[in-house]
Design an enzyme around this catalytic site. Structure first.
Site, PDB file in Angstrom:
ATOM      1  N   CYS A 260       0.827  -1.220   0.000  1.00 32.81           N
ATOM      2  CA  CYS A 260       0.000   0.000   0.000  1.00 32.81           C
ATOM      3  C   CYS A 260       0.853   1.259   0.000  1.00 32.81           C
ATOM      4  O   CYS A 260       0.846   2.029  -0.947  1.00 32.81           O
ATOM      5  CB  CYS A 260      -0.909   0.013   1.219  1.00 32.81           C
TER       6      CYS A 260
HETATM    7  N1  SAJ Z   1       6.899   2.293   8.449  1.00 36.65           N
HETATM    8  C1  SAJ Z   1       8.018   3.008   8.867  1.00 36.65           C
HETATM    9  N2  SAJ Z   1       7.877   3.993   9.793  1.00 36.65           N
HETATM   10  C2  SAJ Z   1       6.642   4.306  10.315  1.00 36.65           C
HETATM   11  C3  SAJ Z   1       5.508   3.579   9.877  1.00 36.65           C
HETATM   12  C4  SAJ Z   1       5.650   2.575   8.940  1.00 36.65           C
HETATM   13  O1  SAJ Z   1       9.142   2.757   8.417  1.00 36.65           O
HETATM   14  O2  SAJ Z   1       6.581   5.204  11.154  1.00 36.65           O
HETATM   15  C5  SAJ Z   1       7.059   1.242   7.442  1.00 36.65           C
HETATM   16  C6  SAJ Z   1       6.568  -0.106   7.948  1.00 36.65           C
HETATM   17  O3  SAJ Z   1       7.621  -0.800   8.572  1.00 36.65           O
HETATM   18  C7  SAJ Z   1       6.155  -0.793   6.652  1.00 36.65           C
HETATM   19  C8  SAJ Z   1       5.661   0.357   5.803  1.00 36.65           C
HETATM   20  O4  SAJ Z   1       6.220   1.549   6.347  1.00 36.65           O
HETATM   21  O5  SAJ Z   1       7.245  -1.380   6.006  1.00 36.65           O
HETATM   22  C9  SAJ Z   1       4.140   0.474   5.766  1.00 36.65           C
HETATM   23  O6  SAJ Z   1       3.661   0.374   7.105  1.00 36.65           O
HETATM   24  P1  SAJ Z   1       2.126   0.759   7.392  1.00 36.65           P
HETATM   25  O7  SAJ Z   1       1.709   0.213   8.686  1.00 36.65           O
HETATM   26  O8  SAJ Z   1       1.910   2.212   7.196  1.00 36.65           O
HETATM   27  O9  SAJ Z   1       1.399   0.095   6.133  1.00 36.65           O
HETATM   28  P2  SAJ Z   1       0.501  -1.193   5.903  1.00 36.65           P
HETATM   29  O10 SAJ Z   1       0.540  -1.352   4.436  1.00 36.65           O
HETATM   30  O11 SAJ Z   1       0.817  -2.350   6.746  1.00 36.65           O
HETATM   31  O12 SAJ Z   1      -0.944  -0.747   6.353  1.00 36.65           O
HETATM   32  C10 SAJ Z   1      -1.380   0.503   5.954  1.00 36.65           C
HETATM   33  C11 SAJ Z   1      -2.359   0.878   7.029  1.00 36.65           C
HETATM   34  N3  SAJ Z   1      -1.518   1.388   8.146  1.00 36.65           N
HETATM   35  C12 SAJ Z   1      -2.022   1.853   9.288  1.00 36.65           C
HETATM   36  O13 SAJ Z   1      -3.209   2.052   9.393  1.00 36.65           O
HETATM   37  C13 SAJ Z   1      -1.076   2.096  10.412  1.00 36.65           C
HETATM   38  C14 SAJ Z   1      -3.274   1.875   6.468  1.00 36.65           C
HETATM   39  O14 SAJ Z   1      -2.564   3.041   6.114  1.00 36.65           O
HETATM   40  C15 SAJ Z   1      -3.999   1.304   5.266  1.00 36.65           C
HETATM   41  O15 SAJ Z   1      -5.270   0.845   5.677  1.00 36.65           O
HETATM   42  C16 SAJ Z   1      -3.292   0.112   4.640  1.00 36.65           C
HETATM   43  O16 SAJ Z   1      -1.922   0.400   4.656  1.00 36.65           O
HETATM   44  C17 SAJ Z   1      -3.839  -0.034   3.224  1.00 36.65           C
HETATM   45  O17 SAJ Z   1      -4.285  -1.147   2.926  1.00 36.65           O
HETATM   46  O18 SAJ Z   1      -3.831   0.952   2.500  1.00 36.65           O
END
Ligand code: SAJ
Length: 423
Positions: A260
């Site tokens: 995503c």
């Molecule tokens: N990451 C970082 N630093 C941060 C946050 C995340 O390096 O502060 C990295 C994570 O390790 C990961 C990537 O970014 O590799 C994405 O992490 P994420 O939790 O933002 O993304 P997804 O794909 O697991 O889930 C997200 C959902 N995240 C949250 O709600 C916290 C949401 O944005 C969406 O519902 C989902 O993608 C989607 O399906 O779009």
């Protein structure tokens, strides 16, 4: 009421099981016959779905999977959860949406509600789906049938926010369609947020994920700057968070993985070009986030050199390969990219990940090693790349020769941090 769910992946399957659990009859339409078979045998393949829930709704006849659209006219509501991948040069590939829309159009009947849940560029529902549905069926949207867009917000691995208690945005261009879609979602989701058009709802979703990508890129850029200035970015971020209302909880990492965050913002970038508008933040965020695996590789070299070990003669234990903590999805994981870079440097790499037993990277097939004290002690460097909760980090620090922690997961531990280098 009967709900058809098209596409039973990490969005469709949890949605289908939730609906079936509250009493809807759900017809899952899944093109992959193996998956359809697994579902009808009660075999779960999505970690966010509880096995017992799937078994319950399959056994009581509330949920079944088919591989074609023959019976879709039985459904009162058709929810589309198919993938919307981006091509290599970051242009949207709507082929899945277009093909399922054409299939649905062939069977569309008066009174049906069709909603799209896949993340896509603003305009997909009204400019791509609506014409197909009206022209092929001869029915009029807003009068004979209803069309809406409602993005999923599932957060993989998040036990607290599920399909049921995550606020749901719903948008439709025709007021009657908005009314019908809002009513439908309100039957199983605690809080539904209507907006005035499908386009607005599509933009809400890509903006949410763009917001995350940009803020992650900002703290990643800060990390590289702190490295130049020999400052501890985690100390800076934690202290910055003491501001009233704090700064949002974004932290550096080895890069941005999953299907995503690395991709969704580029839907907006692509659409904006239609108006000759350059979304600078999106391009820049992608650039910075994609640089992080290389930055981790260089920092690993530096730490090894300070110990007098040439990377090509080092052996490294990588802790965690999934794209984020507490789940086993390692596709598009930055940790895997780091491993690939280190393998190319001739580094001997082994990994431990409680959620990922096997991994193929750069032509190598690796298996997760058992985490014994011996394994930890004999590595020249332990690289924490995914911060799974269940790992005993105190023991890891105690037994390791040196640790490079790319997730800051050890920074608050009350133990000797002399052997820990933070990203
Ligand atoms: N990451 C970082 N630093 C941060 C946050 C995340 O390096 O502060 C990295 C994570 O390790 C990961 C990537 O970014 O590799 C994405 O992490 P994420 O939790 O933002 O993304 P997804 O794909 O697991 O889930 C997200 C959902 N995240 C949250 O709600 C916290 C949401 O944005 C969406 O519902 C989902 O993608 C989607 O399906 O779009």
């Amino acid at each position: 009421a009967i709900v058809a769910v098209v596409g039973l992946g990490y969005v469709g399957l949890p949605f289908a099981v939730e609906k079936a659990k509250v009493g809807f009859r759900v017809l899952g339409i899944e093109q992959n016959p193996v998956r359809a078979e697994q579902i009808n045998n009660g075999e779960n393949y999505i970690s966010d779905v509880k096995d017992e829930d799937l078994n319950e709704v399959v056994n009581n006849g509330k949920f079944q999977a088919v591989t074609n659209f023959e019976r879709v006219s039985e459904a009162d509501v058709i929810v589309i959860c198919v993938p919307t991948p981006l091509t290599k040069n970051l242009t949207p590939n709507l082929s899945y949406i277009e093909s399922v829309t054409a299939e649905i159009a062939n069977h569309l009947r008066p009174g049906q509600l069709v909603t799209l849940e896949s993340t896509t560029y603003p305009g997909t529902t009204d400019e791509v789906m609506l014409p197909i549905l009206e022209q092929v069926s001869g029915l009029e949207e807003g009068k004979d049938f209803f069309l809406a867009y409602s993005p999923e917000r599932v957060d993989p691995g998040n036990k607290r926010y599920t399909t049921r208690n995550t606020n749901k945005v719903v948008g439709a261009s025709h007021p009657v369609s908005l009314e019908v879609a809002t009513l439908f979602y309100r039957q199983t989701i605690l809080h539904v947020v209507p907006v005035s058009s499908a386009k607005a709802a599509e933009l809400v979703k890509v903006f949410e994920n763009t917001f995350r990508a940009v803020n992650i890129a900002l703290v990643n850029e800060l990390t590289i700057l702190c490295d130049c200035m020999n400052l501890n970015v985690w100390e800076v971020l934690d202290a910055a968070n003491t501001k009233p209302f704090g700064i949002m909880p974004f932290y550096p990492g080895p890069g941005v993985g999953g299907h995503c965050i690395p991709l969704d913002p580029h839907y907006l970038e692509w659409k904006a070009k239609e108006f000759n508008f350059n979304t600078h933040f999106i391009a820049l965020a992608g650039e910075v986030n994609r640089k992080m695996p290389q930055f981790v590789r260089e920092k690993t070299w530096r730490v090894l050199n300070q110990k007098g070990i040439a990377p090509s003669r080092a052996n490294i234990l990588v802790m965690g390969v999934a794209y984020k903590k507490d789940l086993g999805d390692w596709r598009e994981s930055p940790s895997v990219e780091v491993i690939e870079l280190l393998l190319k440097d001739g580094v001997e790499v082994i990994y431990h990940d409680p959620y990922v037993t096997n991994l193929s990277v750069g032509g190598f097939d690796l298996a997760s090693v058992e985490l014994t004290d011996r394994t930890i002690e004999s590595a020249d460097l332990v690289l924490i790349s995914t911060d799974h909760t269940e790992i005993d980090y105190v023991n890891l620090i105690d037994k390791a020769q040196i640790i490079l922690d790319t997730r800051g997961v050890t920074r608050h531990l009350d133990c000797n941090q002399a052997k820990v280098v933070l990203l």
